[in-house]
Design a protein around this motif. Structure first.
Motif, short mmCIF file in Angstrom:
data_model
loop_
_atom_site.label_atom_id
_atom_site.label_comp_id
_atom_site.label_asym_id
_atom_site.label_seq_id
_atom_site.Cartn_x
_atom_site.Cartn_y
_atom_site.Cartn_z
N ALA A 53 0.90 -1.16 0.05
CA ALA A 53 -0.08 -0.06 0.00
C ALA A 53 0.95 1.26 0.11
N ALA A 54 0.29 2.27 -0.43
CA ALA A 54 0.92 3.64 -0.57
C ALA A 54 -0.07 4.61 -0.09
N ASN A 55 0.41 5.75 0.67
CA ASN A 55 -0.20 6.78 0.99
C ASN A 55 0.63 8.11 1.17
N HIS A 56 0.19 9.07 0.53
CA HIS A 56 1.01 10.15 0.49
C HIS A 56 1.44 10.64 2.12
N ARG A 57 2.71 11.34 2.14
CA ARG A 57 3.22 11.62 3.43
C ARG A 57 2.35 12.46 4.29
N GLY A 58 1.62 13.23 3.40
CA GLY A 58 0.62 14.49 4.16
C GLY A 58 -0.56 13.87 4.74
N TYR A 59 -0.82 12.40 4.87
CA TYR A 59 -1.89 12.18 4.99
C TYR A 59 -1.68 11.13 6.50
N ASP A 60 -2.56 10.66 7.05
CA ASP A 60 -2.63 10.04 8.42
C ASP A 60 -1.85 8.56 8.01
N PHE A 61 -1.07 7.85 8.66
CA PHE A 61 -0.65 6.78 8.17
C PHE A 61 -0.89 5.46 9.27
N LEU A 62 -1.32 5.83 10.57
CA LEU A 62 -1.70 4.95 11.44
C LEU A 62 -3.09 4.37 11.21
N THR A 63 -3.53 4.29 10.08
CA THR A 63 -5.13 3.90 9.83
C THR A 63 -5.04 2.95 8.79
N ASN A 64 -6.11 2.17 8.57
CA ASN A 64 -6.43 1.15 7.71
C ASN A 64 -6.90 1.68 6.41
N GLU A 65 -7.30 3.00 6.31
CA GLU A 65 -7.64 3.75 5.41
C GLU A 65 -6.54 4.49 4.40
N TRP A 66 -5.92 3.46 3.57
CA TRP A 66 -4.78 4.01 2.54
C TRP A 66 -5.42 4.36 1.36
N ARG A 67 -4.79 5.12 0.48
CA ARG A 67 -5.12 5.18 -0.73
C ARG A 67 -4.91 4.53 -2.00
N TYR A 68 -3.65 3.71 -1.98
CA TYR A 68 -3.56 2.62 -3.08
C TYR A 68 -3.04 1.44 -2.39
N PHE A 69 -3.76 0.59 -3.08
CA PHE A 69 -3.19 -0.92 -2.62
C PHE A 69 -3.06 -1.57 -4.16
N GLY A 70 -2.19 -2.70 -3.95
CA GLY A 70 -1.84 -3.60 -4.97
C GLY A 70 -2.88 -4.58 -5.04
N ARG A 71 -2.80 -5.59 -5.81
CA ARG A 71 -3.92 -6.85 -5.89
C ARG A 71 -3.53 -7.81 -5.17
N GLY A 72 -2.34 -7.77 -4.17
CA GLY A 72 -2.18 -8.80 -2.99
C GLY A 72 -1.43 -10.05 -3.33
N THR A 73 -0.96 -10.72 -2.39
CA THR A 73 -0.28 -11.97 -2.84
C THR A 73 -0.61 -12.99 -1.35
N GLN A 74 -0.90 -14.19 -1.77
CA GLN A 74 -1.51 -15.11 -0.54
C GLN A 74 -0.15 -15.66 -0.07
N VAL A 75 -0.22 -15.62 1.42
CA VAL A 75 0.66 -16.33 2.23
C VAL A 75 -0.05 -17.33 3.09
N THR A 76 0.27 -18.59 3.10
CA THR A 76 -0.35 -19.64 3.74
C THR A 76 0.83 -20.26 4.41
#
Length: 122
Positions: free
Chosen positions: A96-119
């Motif tokens: 995930a990526a979030n501009h430095r001007g925004y809060d970061f200790l939150t689950n609401e970030w601006r950009y996410f990748g598609r994800g990768t499974q870890v089992t």
């Protein structure tokens, strides 16, 4: 356009290790905080590890001492080294990526990748 491409997921045994990598493009990397989130079955997506554009790091309590996040601003990559894995770490992991001007200790970030499974098997 922002792109975050994760790699490195897969299957590990309890006590084992995996390293995730994320290649970023489409934004000014060194002005963004970067993070790894995960979503386990039936649960909300949550942040696991964060690295600020300054290099400061933050970890979810359950992964402290086991996971390490790092970034390479020149290569525009962020990694997550995961050691001493346990079955509770099983999830889809998202870069995930979030501009430095925004809060970061939150689950609401601006950009996410598609994800990768870890089992992690016991």
């Amino acid at each position: 356009q922002v792109q975050l491409n994760e790699s490195g997921g897969g299957l590990a045994q309890a006590g084992g290790s995996l390293r995730l990598s994320c290649a970023a493009s489409g934004f000014v990397f060194d002005t963004f905080h970067m993070g790894w989130f995960r979503q386990a079955p039936g649960k909300e997506r949550e942040w696991v590890a964060i690295i600020l554009n300054t290099g400061n790091t933050f970890y979810k309590d359950s992964v402290k001492g086991r996971f390490t996040i790092d970034r390479d601003d020149a290569e525009k990559t962020v990694g997550l080294q995961m050691n001493s894995l346990n079955p509770e770490d099983t999830a889809v992991y998202y870069c995930a990526a979030n501009h430095r001007g925004y809060d970061f200790l939150t689950n609401e970030w601006r950009y996410f990748g598609r994800g990768t499974q870890v089992t992690v098997s016991s």
